[in-house]
Design a protein around this motif. Structure first.
Motif, PDB file in Angstrom:
ATOM      1  N   GLU A  36       0.964  -1.282  -0.176  1.00 47.17           N
ATOM      2  CA  GLU A  36      -0.061  -0.002  -0.056  1.00 47.17           C
ATOM      3  C   GLU A  36       0.988   1.324   0.009  1.00 47.17           C
ATOM      4  N   GLN A  37       1.870   1.396   0.848  1.00 40.75           N
ATOM      5  CA  GLN A  37       2.956   2.619   0.891  1.00 40.75           C
ATOM      6  C   GLN A  37       3.401   2.526  -0.511  1.00 40.75           C
ATOM      7  N   ARG A  40       2.144   1.838  -3.568  1.00 40.31           N
ATOM      8  CA  ARG A  40       1.499   2.254  -4.399  1.00 40.31           C
ATOM      9  C   ARG A  40       1.157   3.719  -4.269  1.00 40.31           C
ATOM     10  N   ASN A  41       1.293   4.203  -3.130  1.00 39.28           N
ATOM     11  CA  ASN A  41       0.912   5.625  -3.004  1.00 39.28           C
ATOM     12  C   ASN A  41       2.260   6.277  -3.321  1.00 39.28           C
ATOM     13  N   ARG A  42       3.406   5.818  -3.031  1.00 35.64           N
ATOM     14  CA  ARG A  42       4.670   6.614  -3.248  1.00 35.64           C
ATOM     15  C   ARG A  42       5.071   6.606  -4.768  1.00 35.64           C
ATOM     16  N   ILE A  77       2.436   6.877  -6.999  1.00 37.99           N
ATOM     17  CA  ILE A  77       1.608   7.718  -7.747  1.00 37.99           C
ATOM     18  C   ILE A  77       2.057   9.277  -7.445  1.00 37.99           C
ATOM     19  N   VAL A  78       2.679   9.490  -6.235  1.00 34.58           N
ATOM     20  CA  VAL A  78       3.485  10.808  -6.085  1.00 34.58           C
ATOM     21  C   VAL A  78       4.578  11.055  -7.094  1.00 34.58           C
ATOM     22  N   ALA A 134       1.801   4.545 -13.178  1.00 31.41           N
ATOM     23  CA  ALA A 134       2.435   4.943 -11.746  1.00 31.41           C
ATOM     24  C   ALA A 134       3.962   4.645 -12.045  1.00 31.41           C
TER      25      ALA A 134
END
Length: 342
Positions: A254-255, A257-259, A261-262, A283
């Motif tokens: 999860e971390q 995926r978010n990283r 995207i940024v 991404a």
């Protein structure tokens, strides 16, 4: 368009740093490799017992990683999962699940799919969309697509699989980049109900391409055929151990995926600020289109930055994500210098 590559010679791919150093001999070092779609923020390697390197891989470890992969990817059961030493080796084996006939590959995409189908004896046509598949017995596409990030509608794909079932055909879905795709877009849960094989890459999302681990998700009878063709000990003990740990680490996934995207938004901003047109991506990479693509490729190469060019699509360049602030700074400086020149 019929696939017409020489099957005896390898295709060109990203990641060729040795060739880039020969081409750009005066480029600053270290070379920054943005030519692949591999996560630069790799999964931290766990401590591994030394006997993983001295013993043959344990069948129980193979079964364990299959069970973890089934849960992670959403396959119906471990019996629907075939671990392999990367998905590349699976391509001709999966293509051979259907007798030689007409194969359709939705393109542009990863060119090894067409080559693998041809090696399996198929007459391969590269098509622009699924409607052109017509009477093909084997249909192959990548979702999200590489290099443009195109996503196909799940219901459309299931309908195509059902049509293929009426003539004994097979739908192959390469989900190498689905780890960063929409959560509900995967066809992993459909492999037990329809003639579908889903391919999942471990190395791209987890940033560990060198350990060579991938999976085929398929109905148990097809999975058993693929496993039998691979034979015993196909996946190394260290790869099985690393894969089992990483695939079960939901917090890291999860971390990541978010990283990513940024990071992808940051890459888009760098390209757009230089006046580059972005025509797709995920991404993990961005696809740019420009009439002077070769000029930009060489400009970046002289700056010690390798991006992915496509000889068959000369107006396209694919950019992966930089690893670390020093790499980001070098990319920004190089792109700003290019923008100033143009």
């Amino acid at each position: 368009m019929m696939f017409s590559e020489d099957l005896d010679h390898p295709l060109v791919h990203g990641g060729g740093l040795a060739a880039a150093r020969r081409l750009f001999i005066d480029a600053p070092q270290p070379f920054i490799d943005l030519s692949t779609g591999i996560n630069p923020y790799s999964y931290p390697l766990p401590q591994l017992p030394s006997d993983l390197f001295t013993r043959l891989p344990d069948p129980e470890a193979l079964a364990a990683v299959a069970a973890i992969a089934a849960q992670c990817y959403g396959a119906p059961s471990p019996a629907h999962v075939v671990p392999a030493p990367g998905t590349q080796i699976l391509l001709p084996l999966v293509a051979a699940l259907v007798g030689p006939g007409r194969a359709a590959v939705v393109a542009p995409t990863y060119r090894e799919h067409a080559r693998a189908a041809a090696l399996a004896g198929h007459r391969v046509t590269e098509i622009a969309d699924l409607d052109a598949a017509r009477e093909a017995m084997l249909v192959i596409f990548t979702n999200p697509n590489n290099p443009d990030g195109r996503l196909f509608e799940k219901n459309e794909l299931i309908a195509l699989a059902k049509r293929l079932a009426t003539r004994g055909g097979l739908l192959v879905v390469d989900e190498a980049f689905m780890d960063v795709g929409p959560r509900d877009a995967s066809l992993a849960g459909e492999v037990g109900r329809n003639p579908i094989v889903v391919l999942r890459s471990f190395g791209k999302f987890f940033g560990l391409a060198g350990i060579r681990l991938g999976f085929a998700l398929a109905a148990p009878q097809l999975a058993a055929r693929l496993a039998a063709t691979l034979g015993p000990w196909a996946v190394s003990g260290p790869a099985l151990a690393i894969g089992a740990t990483a695939l079960a680490d939901r917090a890291w996934i999860e971390q990541a995926r978010n990283r990513l995207i940024v990071a992808a938004d940051r890459l888009k901003a760098v390209l757009l600020s230089a006046g580059i047109e972005i025509v797709g991506g995920t991404a993990l990479f961005q696809l740019a289109r420009m009439s002077a693509a070769s000029d930009l490729f060489h400009h970046l190469g002289r700056a010690g930055i390798l991006v992915r060019s496509f000889p068959e699509y000369p107006s396209l360049l694919r950019f992966g994500l930089p690893d670390g602030e020093a790499a980001w700074a070098r990319l920004q400086i190089a792109m700003a210098a290019y923008a100033d020149r143009h």
